[in-house]
Motif scaffolding. Structure first.
Motif, PDB file in Angstrom:
ATOM      1  N   ALA A   4       0.853  -1.187   0.000  1.00 46.73           N
ATOM      2  CA  ALA A   4       0.000   0.000   0.000  1.00 46.73           C
ATOM      3  C   ALA A   4       0.887   1.234   0.000  1.00 46.73           C
ATOM      4  CB  ALA A   4      -0.925   0.007   1.218  1.00 46.73           C
ATOM      5  N   GLU A   5       0.566   2.161  -0.912  1.00 42.01           N
ATOM      6  CA  GLU A   5       1.245   3.449  -0.933  1.00 42.01           C
ATOM      7  C   GLU A   5       0.523   4.375   0.046  1.00 42.01           C
ATOM      8  OE1 GLU A   5       3.980   3.941  -2.609  1.00 42.01           O
ATOM      9  OE2 GLU A   5       3.904   1.958  -3.565  1.00 42.01           O
ATOM     10  N   ILE A   6       1.269   4.876   1.025  1.00 40.68           N
ATOM     11  CA  ILE A   6       0.674   5.675   2.092  1.00 40.68           C
ATOM     12  C   ILE A   6       0.612   7.137   1.656  1.00 40.68           C
ATOM     13  CG2 ILE A   6       0.883   6.397   4.497  1.00 40.68           C
ATOM     14  CD1 ILE A   6       2.419   3.786   5.006  1.00 40.68           C
ATOM     15  N   SER A   7      -0.575   7.721   1.763  1.00 41.12           N
ATOM     16  CA  SER A   7      -0.734   9.129   1.407  1.00 41.12           C
ATOM     17  C   SER A   7      -0.903  10.022   2.629  1.00 41.12           C
ATOM     18  CB  SER A   7      -1.947   9.306   0.488  1.00 41.12           C
ATOM     19  OG  SER A   7      -3.138   8.878   1.133  1.00 41.12           O
ATOM     20  N   GLY A   8      -1.196   9.437   3.760  1.00 41.78           N
ATOM     21  CA  GLY A   8      -1.394  10.238   4.960  1.00 41.78           C
ATOM     22  C   GLY A   8      -1.326   9.372   6.197  1.00 41.78           C
ATOM     23  N   GLY A   9      -1.109  10.015   7.308  1.00 41.48           N
ATOM     24  CA  GLY A   9      -0.997   9.296   8.572  1.00 41.48           C
ATOM     25  C   GLY A   9       0.330   9.619   9.237  1.00 41.48           C
ATOM     26  N   GLU A  10       0.484   9.175  10.470  1.00 36.52           N
ATOM     27  CA  GLU A  10       1.709   9.467  11.199  1.00 36.52           C
ATOM     28  C   GLU A  10       2.018   8.364  12.192  1.00 36.52           C
ATOM     29  OE1 GLU A  10       0.776  13.207  13.019  1.00 36.52           O
ATOM     30  OE2 GLU A  10      -0.105  12.266  14.799  1.00 36.52           O
ATOM     31  N   LEU A  11       3.285   8.265  12.485  1.00 30.41           N
ATOM     32  CA  LEU A  11       3.770   7.364  13.529  1.00 30.41           C
ATOM     33  C   LEU A  11       4.157   8.213  14.723  1.00 30.41           C
ATOM     34  CD1 LEU A  11       4.952   4.704  14.723  1.00 30.41           C
ATOM     35  CD2 LEU A  11       7.079   5.266  13.531  1.00 30.41           C
ATOM     36  N   GLN A  12       3.584   7.873  15.877  1.00 34.04           N
ATOM     37  CA  GLN A  12       3.949   8.578  17.110  1.00 34.04           C
ATOM     38  C   GLN A  12       4.600   7.577  18.061  1.00 34.04           C
ATOM     39  OE1 GLN A  12       1.360  11.574  18.914  1.00 34.04           O
ATOM     40  NE2 GLN A  12       1.537  10.464  20.842  1.00 34.04           N
ATOM     41  N   LEU A  13       5.804   7.911  18.467  1.00 29.52           N
ATOM     42  CA  LEU A  13       6.547   7.078  19.410  1.00 29.52           C
ATOM     43  C   LEU A  13       6.730   7.832  20.716  1.00 29.52           C
ATOM     44  CD1 LEU A  13       9.475   5.622  17.248  1.00 29.52           C
ATOM     45  CD2 LEU A  13       7.522   4.365  18.153  1.00 29.52           C
ATOM     46  N   THR A  14       6.430   7.160  21.795  1.00 34.62           N
ATOM     47  CA  THR A  14       6.719   7.712  23.118  1.00 34.62           C
ATOM     48  C   THR A  14       7.688   6.750  23.790  1.00 34.62           C
ATOM     49  OG1 THR A  14       4.540   8.738  23.280  1.00 34.62           O
ATOM     50  CG2 THR A  14       5.782   8.455  25.319  1.00 34.62           C
ATOM     51  N   ILE A  15       8.892   7.234  24.083  1.00 29.96           N
ATOM     52  CA  ILE A  15       9.956   6.405  24.650  1.00 29.96           C
ATOM     53  C   ILE A  15      10.203   6.880  26.071  1.00 29.96           C
ATOM     54  CG2 ILE A  15      12.324   5.594  24.374  1.00 29.96           C
ATOM     55  CD1 ILE A  15      12.079   6.577  21.431  1.00 29.96           C
ATOM     56  N   SER A  16      10.089   5.969  27.010  1.00 34.01           N
ATOM     57  CA  SER A  16      10.305   6.305  28.418  1.00 34.01           C
ATOM     58  C   SER A  16      11.506   5.512  28.925  1.00 34.01           C
ATOM     59  CB  SER A  16       9.063   5.958  29.241  1.00 34.01           C
ATOM     60  OG  SER A  16       9.269   6.244  30.599  1.00 34.01           O
ATOM     61  N   ASN A  17      12.495   6.229  29.397  1.00 29.18           N
ATOM     62  CA  ASN A  17      13.710   5.605  29.926  1.00 29.18           C
ATOM     63  C   ASN A  17      13.626   5.590  31.443  1.00 29.18           C
ATOM     64  OD1 ASN A  17      16.234   4.641  30.485  1.00 29.18           O
ATOM     65  ND2 ASN A  17      17.354   6.426  29.694  1.00 29.18           N
ATOM     66  N   GLY A  18      13.335   4.427  31.994  1.00 32.53           N
ATOM     67  CA  GLY A  18      13.216   4.304  33.456  1.00 32.53           C
ATOM     68  C   GLY A  18      14.473   3.781  34.098  1.00 32.53           C
ATOM     69  N   THR A  19      15.615   4.069  33.490  1.00 31.53           N
ATOM     70  CA  THR A  19      16.891   3.620  34.050  1.00 31.53           C
ATOM     71  C   THR A  19      17.764   4.838  34.325  1.00 31.53           C
ATOM     72  OG1 THR A  19      18.166   3.463  31.994  1.00 31.53           O
ATOM     73  CG2 THR A  19      16.679   1.637  32.497  1.00 31.53           C
ATOM     74  N   ASN A  20      18.877   4.554  35.030  1.00 33.89           N
ATOM     75  CA  ASN A  20      19.872   5.606  35.270  1.00 33.89           C
ATOM     76  C   ASN A  20      20.940   5.610  34.191  1.00 33.89           C
ATOM     77  OD1 ASN A  20      18.971   6.844  37.754  1.00 33.89           O
ATOM     78  ND2 ASN A  20      19.447   4.893  38.752  1.00 33.89           N
ATOM     79  N   LEU A  21      20.602   5.003  33.067  1.00 31.53           N
ATOM     80  CA  LEU A  21      21.552   4.897  31.977  1.00 31.53           C
ATOM     81  C   LEU A  21      21.078   5.740  30.806  1.00 31.53           C
ATOM     82  CD1 LEU A  21      21.980   1.015  32.070  1.00 31.53           C
ATOM     83  CD2 LEU A  21      23.423   2.729  33.204  1.00 31.53           C
ATOM     84  N   ALA A  22      21.957   6.562  30.282  1.00 28.31           N
ATOM     85  CA  ALA A  22      21.628   7.292  29.063  1.00 28.31           C
ATOM     86  C   ALA A  22      21.452   6.271  27.943  1.00 28.31           C
ATOM     87  CB  ALA A  22      22.735   8.281  28.729  1.00 28.31           C
ATOM     88  N   SER A  23      20.307   6.361  27.269  1.00 28.46           N
ATOM     89  CA  SER A  23      19.964   5.321  26.294  1.00 28.46           C
ATOM     90  C   SER A  23      19.654   5.939  24.933  1.00 28.46           C
ATOM     91  CB  SER A  23      18.744   4.526  26.774  1.00 28.46           C
ATOM     92  OG  SER A  23      18.981   3.942  28.040  1.00 28.46           O
ATOM     93  N   THR A  24      19.855   5.155  23.910  1.00 29.81           N
ATOM     94  CA  THR A  24      19.459   5.519  22.548  1.00 29.81           C
ATOM     95  C   THR A  24      18.619   4.376  21.996  1.00 29.81           C
ATOM     96  OG1 THR A  24      21.444   6.832  22.164  1.00 29.81           O
ATOM     97  CG2 THR A  24      20.235   6.059  20.230  1.00 29.81           C
ATOM     98  N   LEU A  25      17.382   4.735  21.583  1.00 28.60           N
ATOM     99  CA  LEU A  25      16.469   3.730  21.030  1.00 28.60           C
ATOM    100  C   LEU A  25      16.483   3.832  19.510  1.00 28.60           C
ATOM    101  CD1 LEU A  25      14.103   1.628  21.469  1.00 28.60           C
ATOM    102  CD2 LEU A  25      12.595   3.576  21.103  1.00 28.60           C
ATOM    103  N   THR A  26      16.634   2.722  18.864  1.00 27.47           N
ATOM    104  CA  THR A  26      16.488   2.633  17.406  1.00 27.47           C
ATOM    105  C   THR A  26      15.261   1.771  17.130  1.00 27.47           C
ATOM    106  OG1 THR A  26      18.873   2.819  17.087  1.00 27.47           O
ATOM    107  CG2 THR A  26      17.567   1.973  15.242  1.00 27.47           C
ATOM    108  N   PHE A  27      14.286   2.389  16.465  1.00 21.53           N
ATOM    109  CA  PHE A  27      12.987   1.741  16.206  1.00 21.53           C
ATOM    110  C   PHE A  27      12.904   1.494  14.702  1.00 21.53           C
ATOM    111  CE2 PHE A  27       8.448   1.899  15.309  1.00 21.53           C
ATOM    112  CZ  PHE A  27       7.886   1.178  16.348  1.00 21.53           C
ATOM    113  N   THR A  28      12.793   0.260  14.296  1.00 19.96           N
ATOM    114  CA  THR A  28      12.823  -0.087  12.877  1.00 19.96           C
ATOM    115  C   THR A  28      11.582  -0.900  12.516  1.00 19.96           C
ATOM    116  OG1 THR A  28      15.240  -0.163  12.896  1.00 19.96           O
ATOM    117  CG2 THR A  28      14.119  -1.230  11.043  1.00 19.96           C
ATOM    118  N   VAL A  29      10.878  -0.416  11.463  1.00 15.62           N
ATOM    119  CA  VAL A  29       9.730  -1.161  10.927  1.00 15.62           C
ATOM    120  C   VAL A  29      10.099  -1.537   9.498  1.00 15.62           C
ATOM    121  CG1 VAL A  29       7.246  -1.183  10.529  1.00 15.62           C
ATOM    122  CG2 VAL A  29       8.203   0.252  12.348  1.00 15.62           C
ATOM    123  N   ASP A  30      10.542  -2.763   9.325  1.00 20.01           N
ATOM    124  CA  ASP A  30      10.988  -3.190   8.004  1.00 20.01           C
ATOM    125  C   ASP A  30       9.828  -3.275   7.018  1.00 20.01           C
ATOM    126  OD1 ASP A  30      13.302  -4.227   6.411  1.00 20.01           O
ATOM    127  OD2 ASP A  30      11.958  -5.946   6.209  1.00 20.01           O
TER     128      ASP A  30
END
Length: 692
Positions: free
Chosen positions: A306-332
């Motif tokens: 399907a060719e997408i003409s509209g819409g959005e992806l909303q990500l909410t990332i919550s880091n509950g650790t004492n570690l600085a983190s980087t999230l990579t989110f991939t939808v193949d």
């Protein structure tokens, strides 16, 4: 002679001869005498001309004359009659048959928007930190001199009796953590005996200062003098601090120690290659974790792409650790315009959250799973930075959580298997331009042609209902071919049973229906803007049964000199309209001629109507076509002195009206060769005398 009449008088003698002498017979006297006699005779003749003494008044001459006023002299062929009827849809076809055609282009029908959308895709997941691998500490060995061992220091140097003694080694502080609850790990405690005596038995007890005993283990062969041996301590579940203490309970059978200065016992701790903790205050090395989840597509048929003409992806990332983190989110399964997997990377500080909104227009959905319900795979990768030399508190329950919401998803195109996908043809009403007087004709032949342009790459079915204002309906239910290669497909449908629907011709036609696509089996593609465009064409060669019908012909004018027109209209002797009507129509007809001084009202409120003039139908053959024979009606219609005052209009307007007779159920055909000729003139005989 009556009274007052004049008298002839003789000339006095004195006047005869003034000289008193005679003259010769043929001289001057004779000439004078002769002249007088002639004058007298003339007077007598004049007197005798009158009766009595009265003179009559002279009389003027009188006669009659004619005035001819042309009214109409026209031949109306079928092409001109069609033009005079001035009805949209009435024309001569390629076979020179007069044909009535109704055409309507239905509003284009687009697929319902819901066919190019899908319910929101939502997923949420969290990943607990779990056990964390920390770097195994490196602990320096510790050596304890013999003279630091209480019982041995008393008897040495010299013979050493059998005895028990305890060696206690406090290991250097660990710098990698302050405290840790070990999830998995082990360590080896190696002891080297340089005391100069054998220890038949030796048992190690490992403890942490402030944390209690970690474990105990015997040395299997004791600790012979000069030997090194080690024991394995499992750390799983142990809570240890950064200060370890090794306690060795020894028993020696005794021996002789000649000198104590070079005698000692050393302890070395070696952690295993991996050490994981469930909680700790520690230097945490960089972490790299991957995990997967999926969106569930709530559709009853699979989407292949399907060719997408509209819409959005909303990500909410919550880091509950004492570690600085980087999230990579991939939808193949969602591809970018450059055909790369949709990837979002976001750094999140310790104990905080981030929200990312990514527009999805121009992306492509390509589920790798075609099983219903389809799953759109998601891969997540959480990378944390190492904290060394800083120690931070971590627990296995610490977590990084992600909520992903794909909302408002609209497609420019969808390829997949479609069930019954329906597009509504909204009701609409078309007006028919019915030729004047054709309201009641009965069509005996008509062909319905429907052209359906399908821009949808799915085969389908079109259902149309035509409802005429004449109370009749007509239904169309046809299958149509799919579009192909990006080009719409034209499906032509014909039906020759439509004549009854158009008899009598309806003033309006209302159409409605639906177009349905998809069979739940075939793979197809639909696009935003895909349409179904239907046009309806009903052609009816006028093989018709006609009820009496009216055709308005020309309004013409004739200029009449008004200077002396009253000489004519006031002295009419006789007047008539002389006519000659010739018909090559397969229908009987009558002609009326309307006259008046106002072109705007000559048809509706004429001053004079002459007629009707009847003319029979021309002979026809077996199928209702005229033969080469014409019919005619020649005659005159008397006009009275009131009628003739119509000539007092300048200009005089003449409207010719043609009525086609009822065919009494007989089918006739109108062709290009049909015509009617109308000729008429007004002839007036009026009296003329010398007074005007």
């Amino acid at each position: 002679m009556g009274p007052g009449c004049g008298k002839w008088e003789t000339m006095p003698k004195s006047k005869r001869d003034r000289r008193g002498t005679s003259e010769p017979l043929f001289g001057p006297r004779l000439f004078v005498l002769t002249s007088r006699v002639l004058l007298a005779l003339l007077l007598v003749i004049l007197l005798l001309t009158f009766i009595g003494c009265e003179i009559r008044k002279p009389e003027s001459p009188t006669w009659t004359t004619d005035l001819v006023v042309p009214v109409v002299n026209r031949t109306y062929d079928m092409a001109e009659l069609i033009d005079k009827i001035d009805a949209e849809g009435l024309f001569l076809d390629s076979n020179d048959l007069v044909t009535y055609e109704y055409s309507a282009e239905l509003d284009s029908v687009a697929l319902d928007a819901e066919n190019l959308s899908t319910p929101n895709l939502q997923t949420s997941f969290s990943e607990m930190l779990g056990t964390v691998a920390i770097d195994p500490p490196v602990v320096a060995p510790v050596t304890l001199a013999l003279n630091q061992i209480g019982p041995l220091s008393v008897v040495t140097p010299g013979p050493v009796p059998p005895m028990s003694f305890v060696v206690i080694n406090n290991l250097p502080s660990i710098t990698e953590f302050s405290q840790a609850t070990i999830a998995s790990g082990q360590l080896w405690v190696a002891v080297t005996n340089n005391l100069g005596i054998d220890c038949d038995t030796a048992v190690l007890t490992l403890s942490s200062v402030g944390g209690g005993q970690i474990g105990t283990a015997p040395f299997a062969s004791g600790l012979p003098n000069g030997a090194t041996d080690s024991v394995l301590i499992t750390l799983d579940g142990s809570t240890i601090t950064n200060r370890l203490m090794a306690e060795i309970d020894c028993y020696t059978p005794g021996g002789i120690i000649l000198t104590a200065s070079d005698k000692d016992i050393s302890t070395r701790v070696q952690f295993g290659p991996t050490l994981t903790v469930s909680s700790a205050v520690a230097e945490v090395p960089a972490q790299d974790r991957t995990f997967g989840t999926s969106f569930s597509v709530d559709e009853t048929e699979p989407i292949y792409s399907a060719e997408i003409s509209g819409g959005e992806l909303q990500l909410t990332i919550s880091n509950g650790t004492n570690l600085a983190s980087t999230l990579t989110f991939t939808v193949d399964d969602i591809r970018t315009p450059s055909n790369q997997p949709l990837t979002v990377q976001q750094a999140v500080a310790p104990m905080s959250f981030e929200t990312i909104v990514l527009p999805l227009a121009n992306h492509r959905l390509r589920p790798s799973d075609s099983v219903i319900p389809q799953a759109v795979a998601v891969d997540a990768r959480v990378m944390t930075s190492g904290t060394a030399p800083q120690q931070v508190m971590i627990t296995s329950s610490d977590q990084v959580s992600v909520t992903a919401d794909i909302s408002g998803l609209q497609f420019a195109s969808v390829t997949g298997i479609f069930g019954s996908t329906e597009a509504t043809i909204d009701p609409d009403t078309e007006d028919l331009d019915i030729p004047t007087g054709f309201d009641a004709i009965t069509l005996n032949e008509a062909v319905l042609s429907i052209s359906i342009e399908n821009g949808v790459q799915l085969g389908g079915q079109v259902f149309l209902t035509l409802l005429g204002s004449n109370g009749k309906s007509f239904t169309i239910n046809e299958f149509i071919d799919p579009a192909s290669g990006g080009q719409s497909t034209l499906t032509l449908i014909t039906d020759s049973t439509v004549a009854d629907f158009l008899s009598p011709l309806p003033q309006t036609v209302t159409y409605s229906g639906w177009a349905r696509f998809g069979d739940g089996v075939s793979v197809g593609t639909i696009h935003d803007g895909d349409f179904v465009l239907a046009s309806i064409d009903i052609a009816a060669p006028l093989a018709v049964t006609i009820n009496e019908s009216q055709v308005d012909l020309d309004i013409e004018s004739e200029e009449i000199d008004q200077d002396d027109i009253d000489i004519v209209t006031d002295h009419v002797v006789s007047a008539a309209l002389i006519y000659d009507v010739i018909s090559h129509l397969p229908i009987g007809a009558r002609v009326s001629i309307r006259l008046g001084g106002d072109s705007a009202t000559v048809e509706s409120a004429p001053q004079l109507v002459v007629g009707p003039i009847e003319v029979d139908a021309a002979p026809t053959d077996a199928i209702g076509l005229t033969t080469g024979v014409t019919t005619s009606n020649t005659g005159s219609i008397a006009l009275d002195s009131t009628d003739i005052r119509i000539l007092e209009n300048d200009p005089l307007y003449i409207a010719t009206e043609l009525w086609l007779h009822d065919t009494n159920g007989q089918v006739v055909r109108l062709t290009a060769s049909n015509y009617v000729t109308v000729r008429a003139r007004v002839e007036v005989e009026y009296r003329f005398d010398g007074e005007f």
